[in-house]
Write a protein that holds these residues in place. Structure first.
Motif, PDB file in Angstrom:
ATOM      1  N   ILE A  41      12.501   1.320  19.909  1.00 36.86           N
ATOM      2  CA  ILE A  41      12.586   2.777  19.925  1.00 36.86           C
ATOM      3  C   ILE A  41      11.835   3.303  18.704  1.00 36.86           C
ATOM      4  O   ILE A  41      12.212   3.009  17.571  1.00 36.86           O
ATOM      5  N   PRO A  42      10.741   4.031  18.886  1.00 35.72           N
ATOM      6  CA  PRO A  42       9.949   4.503  17.740  1.00 35.72           C
ATOM      7  C   PRO A  42      10.759   5.375  16.793  1.00 35.72           C
ATOM      8  O   PRO A  42      11.595   6.180  17.219  1.00 35.72           O
ATOM      9  N   ASP A  43      10.492   5.203  15.512  1.00 39.45           N
ATOM     10  CA  ASP A  43      11.099   6.020  14.479  1.00 39.45           C
ATOM     11  C   ASP A  43      10.144   7.166  14.176  1.00 39.45           C
ATOM     12  O   ASP A  43       9.041   6.944  13.647  1.00 39.45           O
ATOM     13  N   LEU A  81       0.836  -1.196   0.000  1.00 38.36           N
ATOM     14  CA  LEU A  81       0.000   0.000   0.000  1.00 38.36           C
ATOM     15  C   LEU A  81       0.873   1.249   0.000  1.00 38.36           C
ATOM     16  O   LEU A  81       2.100   1.167   0.106  1.00 38.36           O
ATOM     17  N   GLU A  82       0.224   2.403  -0.063  1.00 40.99           N
ATOM     18  CA  GLU A  82       0.956   3.660  -0.050  1.00 40.99           C
ATOM     19  C   GLU A  82       1.072   4.246   1.353  1.00 40.99           C
ATOM     20  O   GLU A  82       1.665   5.308   1.529  1.00 40.99           O
ATOM     21  N   GLU A  83       0.502   3.566   2.352  1.00 44.64           N
ATOM     22  CA  GLU A  83       0.566   4.028   3.731  1.00 44.64           C
ATOM     23  C   GLU A  83       1.086   2.908   4.623  1.00 44.64           C
ATOM     24  O   GLU A  83       0.947   1.727   4.297  1.00 44.64           O
ATOM     25  N   PRO A  84       1.670   3.249   5.771  1.00 52.02           N
ATOM     26  CA  PRO A  84       2.137   2.219   6.705  1.00 52.02           C
ATOM     27  C   PRO A  84       0.976   1.399   7.248  1.00 52.02           C
ATOM     28  O   PRO A  84      -0.149   1.889   7.360  1.00 52.02           O
ATOM     29  N   VAL A  85       1.242   0.134   7.610  1.00 56.93           N
ATOM     30  CA  VAL A  85       0.230  -0.755   8.166  1.00 56.93           C
ATOM     31  C   VAL A  85       0.840  -1.581   9.297  1.00 56.93           C
ATOM     32  O   VAL A  85       2.057  -1.585   9.504  1.00 56.93           O
ATOM     33  N   SER A  86      -0.004  -2.316  10.014  1.00 56.57           N
ATOM     34  CA  SER A  86       0.459  -3.264  11.026  1.00 56.57           C
ATOM     35  C   SER A  86      -0.590  -4.357  11.162  1.00 56.57           C
ATOM     36  O   SER A  86      -1.656  -4.290  10.544  1.00 56.57           O
ATOM     37  N   ILE A  87      -0.310  -5.365  11.977  1.00 57.70           N
ATOM     38  CA  ILE A  87      -1.308  -6.374  12.323  1.00 57.70           C
ATOM     39  C   ILE A  87      -1.354  -6.533  13.839  1.00 57.70           C
ATOM     40  O   ILE A  87      -0.331  -6.778  14.484  1.00 57.70           O
ATOM     41  N   HIS A  88      -2.561  -6.378  14.386  1.00 58.94           N
ATOM     42  CA  HIS A  88      -2.832  -6.663  15.794  1.00 58.94           C
ATOM     43  C   HIS A  88      -3.640  -7.949  15.878  1.00 58.94           C
ATOM     44  O   HIS A  88      -4.592  -8.147  15.120  1.00 58.94           O
ATOM     45  N   TRP A  89      -3.291  -8.836  16.791  1.00 56.33           N
ATOM     46  CA  TRP A  89      -3.953 -10.137  16.945  1.00 56.33           C
ATOM     47  C   TRP A  89      -5.003  -9.993  18.037  1.00 56.33           C
ATOM     48  O   TRP A  89      -4.758 -10.258  19.214  1.00 56.33           O
ATOM     49  N   HIS A  90      -6.208  -9.599  17.620  1.00 59.61           N
ATOM     50  CA  HIS A  90      -7.257  -9.178  18.544  1.00 59.61           C
ATOM     51  C   HIS A  90      -7.721 -10.344  19.419  1.00 59.61           C
ATOM     52  O   HIS A  90      -8.226 -11.346  18.928  1.00 59.61           O
ATOM     53  N   THR A 134       4.612  -0.879  20.347  1.00 57.35           N
ATOM     54  CA  THR A 134       5.361  -2.145  20.320  1.00 57.35           C
ATOM     55  C   THR A 134       6.221  -2.298  19.070  1.00 57.35           C
ATOM     56  O   THR A 134       7.108  -3.135  19.042  1.00 57.35           O
ATOM     57  N   GLN A 135       5.940  -1.508  18.027  1.00 57.75           N
ATOM     58  CA  GLN A 135       6.706  -1.594  16.787  1.00 57.75           C
ATOM     59  C   GLN A 135       6.422  -0.356  15.954  1.00 57.75           C
ATOM     60  O   GLN A 135       5.457   0.360  16.198  1.00 57.75           O
ATOM     61  N   ASP A 136       7.265  -0.113  14.963  1.00 62.36           N
ATOM     62  CA  ASP A 136       6.925   0.869  13.944  1.00 62.36           C
ATOM     63  C   ASP A 136       5.980   0.226  12.949  1.00 62.36           C
ATOM     64  O   ASP A 136       6.110  -0.964  12.614  1.00 62.36           O
TER      65      ASP A 136
END
Length: 548
Positions: free
Chosen positions: A538-540, A120-129, A144-146
């Motif tokens: 450490i967040p970017d 995609l053109e934007e950042p993403v993540s996955i949370h395990w709900h 917890t992550q970038d």
């Protein structure tokens, strides 16, 4: 975290052609799908993405969402188009070109490894709900992550040691990214369970008003795509007094500014709506399990016709001695899951449908079809009066980890409210909005009691705790008299008070928020922080992490 929700919805001059919440599991051949016997042979293989071109040459999802069996595989975030019914197509964001994304089905004891790639053109993540993964695998950007930036990847790894029905979704700018389709089911199979049919149904709602009947109308398509990019976290909430967005008929709210959930006018099951929803095929005598997951932002009350059934699990956790019931509506709040079980002993064609009087609920229905039966399809009675299932009085009492009369290491009060602050509508916890809310600070091993009080006059707040399960101890001052209720997401309606308890047994920094993500993005978030926990992350600051 944004403190307000401020987008002007133009009414009249702009057609509402917006792709809403999530859901698009294009599983056209689900009639033949038996999850217990499928063999996908997909260890660490990226899933093929079946699609076809429409009249304008755009790729449209048309085939069933695959089930991913195995321990290691790749999930790719990418843009696509979804055909929710014949001739109605929505622009969506997908995992592996499907909405919902691939169902990840593993067994207890498996070590699961998921490679997330971002196209995609934007950042993403996955949370395990709902799944208590290690903190560094929780998928919360900036915590917890970038977030995974375009063209990059991230690997999640955890051991599947607790069976049940869970799901996954992006937690980067989640009010928008989940709305566009970035989610899927996570099923951890219990070796003690045995079913002839095991179906997963993901419930959702979209903004489908005016969506293109075909993509030959370029101006309509452009309007739709522009509106689909709407930042829902900035919607103007307006004056919300007197509005019951979870239950009331929203049809008379045209022209009013506010948290107008009537914009979600297209309801889907596994990404299909109405007659396009795939039939659930059964044979007489079979034992059937249906896993219901609410990936949207509205409560959906589901009714199974023609059969006695049991509610065997809530939020993936088994219910002790579930009783046989019939003709009760199961209200499933955003983020919640309910598993039902029945014996296919009434040949014919029966509905599993949403119960309600609004026109938009009529298309959230699936047909349970007996093989070889020619009996006429069951008739909907969605608008008739129906008793509601009460989880707090269901099943039988059993030994539990917590009780109201024991001592706790902490006693936390969370007053949930809707307020005007500095001329803006916000959602507060104890009068504060995130990130200024007070964290719940714990030591490992502590037993924590939490009291939810919903002071909002009209709106539900489905509260979700990351990384932990909690036990419900009382509702409105009355101890539970049914089976122990263990959950990770609990819907607190206006005026209600719940007391819950959890053990601090999973060190880290964990979010605790309302899973109507419009509310979370407008402030209804706190967190649970373990004293002494130190993360190497450490967040970017260049990534643009948006954890809500």
């Amino acid at each position: 975290m944004k403190r307000s929700i401020k987008i002007l919805l133009a009414i009249g001059t702009i057609s509402m052609i917006v792709a809403g919440c999530t859901n698009a599991k294009g599983q056209d051949d689900m009639e033949a799908m038996d999850h217990s016997s499928m063999n996908m042979n997909s260890s660490q293989n990226e899933i093929e993405r079946p699609s076809t071109a429409d009249q304008a040459g755009n790729m449209v999802l048309t085939q069933e969402t695959p089930q991913v069996d195995g321990k290691e595989y790749t999930i790719t975030a990418q843009a696509s188009n979804l055909e929710v019914s014949e001739g109605k197509t929505l622009p969506v964001w997908t995992f592996n070109n499907f909405v919902p994304g691939p169902e990840i089905r593993v067994k207890v004891g498996d070590t699961v490894k998921i490679h997330l790639k971002n196209e995609l053109e934007e950042p993403v993540s996955i949370h395990w709900h709902g799944y208590p993964v290690p903190n560094q695998m929780d998928g919360i950007p900036g915590v917890t992550q970038d977030a995974v930036v375009p063209g990059k990847s991230f690997t999640y790894e955890f051991k599947a040691d607790i069976p049940g029905t869970y799901w996954y979704h992006s937690h980067q700018d989640s009010v928008n990214q989940l709305d566009k389709g970035l989610y899927g089911a996570l099923i951890v199979e219990d070796p003690k369970d045995s079913y002839d049919r095991d179906y997963t149904l993901v419930l959702d709602e979209w903004i489908g008003s005016g969506s293109m009947e075909s993509k030959t109308n370029s101006s309509k398509q452009a309007d739709h795509e522009e509106m689909a990019d709407m930042d829902h976290s900035k919607m103007d909430m307006g004056d919300m007094s007197g509005m019951d967005h979870g239950q009331m008929d929203m049809g008379d709210m045209a022209g009013m500014e506010g948290h107008d959930m009537s914009m979600y006018d297209l309801y889907t099951i596994n990404g299909k709506t109405g007659d396009a929803v795939n039939k659930l095929v059964v044979k007489e005598g079979e034992k059937v399990r249906i896993r219901l997951i609410n990936a949207g932002y509205l409560v959906h009350t589901m009714h199974l016709h023609g059969h006695e059934f049991k509610v065997v699990a809530s939020d993936g956790q088994p219910i002790n001695s579930p009783a046989v019931i019939t003709d009760q509506g199961i209200a499933i709040a955003p983020g919640e899951r309910y598993d039902i079980e029945f014996t296919a002993n009434n040949p014919g064609s029966w509905l599993l449908e949403e119960h309600g009087s609004e026109d938009r609920v009529k298309n959230m229905r699936a047909v349970i079809q007996y093989e070889g039966s020619s009996v006429q399809t069951d008739v909907s009675n969605a608008s008739e009066k129906l008793p509601h299932f009460d989880l707090m009085k269901y099943g039988k009492q059993a030994e539990t980890n917590f009780s109201l009369n024991q001592s706790f290491d902490q006693d936390v009060l969370l007053n949930l409210n809707t307020e005007m602050q500095d001329g803006e509508m916000v959602y507060t916890i104890n009068g504060k909005v995130f990130p200024d809310t007070d964290s719940i600070k714990v030591d490992k091993g502590e037993k924590v009691k939490v009291t939810f009080v919903n002071q909002s006059k009209t709106e539900d707040h489905p509260m979700h705790l990351h990384g932990h399960f909690f036990q419900v101890l009382s509702k409105d001052g009355q101890p539970l008299d049914g089976a122990p209720v263990i959950k990770d997401t609990l819907n607190v309606k206006p005026g209600e008070e719940y007391v819950v308890a959890f053990e601090a047994d999973n060190p880290g920094d964990w979010m605790f928020h309302c899973h109507d993500l419009h509310h979370a993005s407008a402030g209804m978030v706190t967190d649970v922080k373990y004293n002494g926990y130190q993360s190497s992350y450490i967040p970017d600051p260049s990534v643009g992490n948006k954890p809500e």
